[in-house]
Motif scaffolding. Structure first.
Motif, PDB file in Angstrom:
ATOM      1  N   ALA A   6      -5.630 -14.269  -3.898  1.00 37.10           N
ATOM      2  CA  ALA A   6      -5.417 -13.346  -5.047  1.00 37.10           C
ATOM      3  C   ALA A   6      -6.293 -12.130  -5.039  1.00 37.10           C
ATOM      4  CB  ALA A   6      -5.622 -14.286  -6.428  1.00 37.10           C
ATOM      5  N   MET A   7      -7.705 -12.337  -4.726  1.00 36.43           N
ATOM      6  CA  MET A   7      -8.642 -10.968  -4.782  1.00 36.43           C
ATOM      7  C   MET A   7      -8.167 -10.073  -3.494  1.00 36.43           C
ATOM      8  SD  MET A   7     -10.719 -11.674  -6.964  1.00 36.43           S
ATOM      9  CE  MET A   7     -12.013 -10.350  -6.629  1.00 36.43           C
ATOM     10  N   PHE A   8      -7.475 -10.660  -2.583  1.00 39.10           N
ATOM     11  CA  PHE A   8      -6.867  -9.836  -1.597  1.00 39.10           C
ATOM     12  C   PHE A   8      -5.874  -8.488  -2.053  1.00 39.10           C
ATOM     13  CE2 PHE A   8      -4.134  -8.635   2.341  1.00 39.10           C
ATOM     14  CZ  PHE A   8      -5.101  -8.067   3.034  1.00 39.10           C
ATOM     15  N   GLY A   9      -5.319  -9.210  -3.222  1.00 37.90           N
ATOM     16  CA  GLY A   9      -4.319  -8.114  -3.794  1.00 37.90           C
ATOM     17  C   GLY A   9      -4.748  -6.936  -4.051  1.00 37.90           C
ATOM     18  N   GLY A  10      -6.255  -6.753  -4.298  1.00 41.02           N
ATOM     19  CA  GLY A  10      -6.964  -5.339  -4.523  1.00 41.02           C
ATOM     20  C   GLY A  10      -6.905  -4.653  -3.210  1.00 41.02           C
ATOM     21  N   TYR A  11      -6.581  -5.143  -2.136  1.00 39.46           N
ATOM     22  CA  TYR A  11      -6.635  -4.328  -0.833  1.00 39.46           C
ATOM     23  C   TYR A  11      -5.429  -3.486  -0.947  1.00 39.46           C
ATOM     24  CZ  TYR A  11      -6.068  -2.910   3.959  1.00 39.46           C
ATOM     25  OH  TYR A  11      -6.104  -2.191   5.230  1.00 39.46           O
ATOM     26  N   ALA A  61       0.973  -1.101   0.110  1.00 42.54           N
ATOM     27  CA  ALA A  61      -0.068  -0.102  -0.175  1.00 42.54           C
ATOM     28  C   ALA A  61       0.850   1.208  -0.083  1.00 42.54           C
ATOM     29  CB  ALA A  61      -0.901  -0.192   1.076  1.00 42.54           C
ATOM     30  N   PRO A  62       2.018   1.401   0.639  1.00 37.35           N
ATOM     31  CA  PRO A  62       2.782   2.568   0.850  1.00 37.35           C
ATOM     32  C   PRO A  62       3.243   2.742  -0.576  1.00 37.35           C
ATOM     33  CG  PRO A  62       3.107   1.419   2.710  1.00 37.35           C
ATOM     34  CD  PRO A  62       2.393   0.512   1.932  1.00 37.35           C
ATOM     35  N   LEU A  63       3.572   1.726  -1.368  1.00 34.81           N
ATOM     36  CA  LEU A  63       4.511   1.785  -2.639  1.00 34.81           C
ATOM     37  C   LEU A  63       3.253   2.630  -3.722  1.00 34.81           C
ATOM     38  CD1 LEU A  63       6.142  -1.573  -2.927  1.00 34.81           C
ATOM     39  CD2 LEU A  63       7.208   0.509  -2.098  1.00 34.81           C
ATOM     40  N   VAL A  64       2.177   1.949  -3.543  1.00 34.96           N
ATOM     41  CA  VAL A  64       1.143   2.594  -4.464  1.00 34.96           C
ATOM     42  C   VAL A  64       0.843   4.259  -3.941  1.00 34.96           C
ATOM     43  CG1 VAL A  64      -1.447   2.650  -5.285  1.00 34.96           C
ATOM     44  CG2 VAL A  64      -0.046   0.434  -4.744  1.00 34.96           C
ATOM     45  N   ALA A  65       0.412   4.322  -2.860  1.00 29.67           N
ATOM     46  CA  ALA A  65       0.395   5.735  -2.299  1.00 29.67           C
ATOM     47  C   ALA A  65       1.604   6.692  -2.691  1.00 29.67           C
ATOM     48  CB  ALA A  65       0.136   5.901  -0.892  1.00 29.67           C
ATOM     49  N   GLY A  66       2.828   6.037  -2.471  1.00 25.03           N
ATOM     50  CA  GLY A  66       3.935   7.015  -2.824  1.00 25.03           C
ATOM     51  C   GLY A  66       4.098   7.295  -4.464  1.00 25.03           C
ATOM     52  N   GLU A  67       3.605   6.283  -5.053  1.00 21.73           N
ATOM     53  CA  GLU A  67       3.695   6.746  -6.748  1.00 21.73           C
ATOM     54  C   GLU A  67       2.516   7.840  -6.752  1.00 21.73           C
ATOM     55  OE1 GLU A  67       5.367   5.459  -9.276  1.00 21.73           O
ATOM     56  OE2 GLU A  67       6.193   3.843  -8.341  1.00 21.73           O
ATOM     57  N   SER A 104       7.674   6.708  -1.801  1.00 24.38           N
ATOM     58  CA  SER A 104       7.375   5.255  -1.385  1.00 24.38           C
ATOM     59  C   SER A 104       8.349   4.548  -0.352  1.00 24.38           C
ATOM     60  CB  SER A 104       7.185   4.499  -2.340  1.00 24.38           C
ATOM     61  OG  SER A 104       6.363   4.941  -3.710  1.00 24.38           O
ATOM     62  N   GLN A 105       9.655   5.071  -0.331  1.00 31.97           N
ATOM     63  CA  GLN A 105      10.371   4.643   0.453  1.00 31.97           C
ATOM     64  C   GLN A 105      10.291   5.048   1.850  1.00 31.97           C
ATOM     65  OE1 GLN A 105      12.691   2.169   0.017  1.00 31.97           O
ATOM     66  NE2 GLN A 105      14.052   2.256   1.731  1.00 31.97           N
ATOM     67  N   PHE A 106      10.026   6.454   1.769  1.00 30.59           N
ATOM     68  CA  PHE A 106       9.798   7.128   3.216  1.00 30.59           C
ATOM     69  C   PHE A 106       8.324   6.450   3.777  1.00 30.59           C
ATOM     70  CE2 PHE A 106       7.043  10.166   5.412  1.00 30.59           C
ATOM     71  CZ  PHE A 106       7.808  10.419   6.428  1.00 30.59           C
ATOM     72  N   LEU A 107       7.279   6.227   2.940  1.00 30.02           N
ATOM     73  CA  LEU A 107       6.168   5.657   3.567  1.00 30.02           C
ATOM     74  C   LEU A 107       6.342   4.118   3.948  1.00 30.02           C
ATOM     75  CD1 LEU A 107       3.478   7.156   1.247  1.00 30.02           C
ATOM     76  CD2 LEU A 107       4.087   7.776   3.585  1.00 30.02           C
ATOM     77  N   ALA A 154      -6.073   0.456  -0.087  1.00 31.57           N
ATOM     78  CA  ALA A 154      -5.405   1.139   0.948  1.00 31.57           C
ATOM     79  C   ALA A 154      -4.300   2.157   0.471  1.00 31.57           C
ATOM     80  CB  ALA A 154      -4.474  -0.055   1.888  1.00 31.57           C
ATOM     81  N   GLY A 155      -3.553   2.017  -0.703  1.00 32.15           N
ATOM     82  CA  GLY A 155      -2.770   2.904  -1.202  1.00 32.15           C
ATOM     83  C   GLY A 155      -3.676   4.206  -1.531  1.00 32.15           C
ATOM     84  N   LEU A 156      -4.584   3.864  -2.247  1.00 25.97           N
ATOM     85  CA  LEU A 156      -5.453   5.060  -2.389  1.00 25.97           C
ATOM     86  C   LEU A 156      -6.066   5.884  -1.238  1.00 25.97           C
ATOM     87  CD1 LEU A 156      -6.674   6.751  -4.702  1.00 25.97           C
ATOM     88  CD2 LEU A 156      -8.630   5.367  -4.727  1.00 25.97           C
ATOM     89  N   LEU A 157      -6.355   5.322  -0.092  1.00 30.89           N
ATOM     90  CA  LEU A 157      -6.858   5.905   0.888  1.00 30.89           C
ATOM     91  C   LEU A 157      -5.793   6.770   1.645  1.00 30.89           C
ATOM     92  CD1 LEU A 157      -9.661   3.323   2.023  1.00 30.89           C
ATOM     93  CD2 LEU A 157      -9.833   5.454   0.930  1.00 30.89           C
ATOM     94  N   LEU A 158      -4.636   6.034   1.713  1.00 32.21           N
ATOM     95  CA  LEU A 158      -3.376   6.502   2.309  1.00 32.21           C
ATOM     96  C   LEU A 158      -2.961   7.652   1.510  1.00 32.21           C
ATOM     97  CD1 LEU A 158      -1.466   5.912   4.498  1.00 32.21           C
ATOM     98  CD2 LEU A 158       0.227   4.765   2.866  1.00 32.21           C
TER      99      LEU A 158
END
Length: 262
Positions: free
Chosen positions: A173-178, A94-100, A126-129, A182-186
């Motif tokens: 596999a479906m949990f991968g969407g989390y 999730a932090p990687l997605v949020a950092g991007e 992303s590294q910081f998060l 989570a990254g979007l909400l973060l």
């Protein structure tokens, strides 16, 4: 017996058999699976946890080492361990997605550095998060909860009956969407203000065509992003705690098919 008339100590064979699941979980799990953690440390930790498991559970190991049933049992043990660690690792994406998202909106998506957890290059935000999430994971005793979960997995999925069903694999596999949710909400607090700032800069460019957006927009986006990131950091830290708990709870419910609070 090894299978060719050769003998092996039963205690040693039981220890090696238990270490398969524990070692696979440590390879896929965050913190334990970091490239900065030496292999010798992982093997020592796997052996220590395996001794704990043997002392608290009755493990029925395969009688013969070199046999098809033994290979299948080892594969099942490795699959359970990898699933336990991988589900928690999904939450750590999730932090990687949020950092991007944040880095691209701030205009510093090109700024990257070496990630000590994976050994690959990743955006600086992303590294910081990711470092912040790792520290929260350790402060919440997430690593101890993960070790306890691995030990308890021998009761929920004893060796010989540890094959995961197709439904479990689908749910994992479906949990991968989390990770994306989570990254979007973060990234939502910082990303929303950066979006508003970009809208304002677009309106200024329409009202003043002579304005150089490259000389004004990039510093403005960087300043707004840094200030907003500092203000929203407490709220982001609170949500990171939710991510840690959700990852551990998902590992327990999806892999072990049990529920419990952390």
């Amino acid at each position: 017996m090894l299978g060719f008339g050769l003998a092996i100590e039963p205690q040693l064979w039981a220890l090696l058999f238990v270490m398969v699941r524990v070692g696979a979980a440590f390879v896929a799990a965050p913190v334990f699976g970091n490239v900065s953690v030496p292999v010798q440390v992982r093997v020592a930790l796997s052996g220590a946890v395996a001794i704990l498991v043997l002392g608290t559970n009755t493990i029925a190991v395969p009688p013969t080492v070199f046999a098809l049933s033994t290979f299948l049992s080892v594969a099942a043990e490795a699959l359970v361990g990898l699933a336990l660690g991988f589900v928690v690792q999904i939450a750590f994406a999730a932090p990687l997605v949020a950092g991007e998202i944040i880095g691209g909106s701030m205009g510093i998506g090109f700024a990257s550095m070496m990630d000590p957890t994976t050994g690959r290059s990743s955006p600086a935000v992303s590294q910081f998060l990711s470092i912040l999430l790792t520290l929260l994971f350790l402060s919440l005793d997430g690593h101890l909860v993960l070790v306890d979960m691995v030990a308890k997995s021998y009761r929920a999925l004893p060796p010989g009956a540890a094959w995961m069903t197709a439904g479990q694999m689908r749910d994992i596999a479906m949990f991968g969407g989390y990770a994306f949710l989570a990254g979007l909400l973060l990234a939502l607090p910082v990303g929303f203000l950066l979006l508003c700032q970009n809208i304002v800069m677009g309106m200024l460019s329409r009202s003043a065509p002579a304005l150089n957006l490259f000389s004004v927009g990039l510093p403005a986006s960087l300043a707004v992003g840094v200030v907003t990131l500092g203000i929203a950091l407490p709220a982001m830290g609170d949500y990171m705690q939710v991510i840690v708990r959700e990852g551990l709870a998902a590992a327990q419910s999806l892999v072990l098919l049990t529920t419990g609070g952390f």
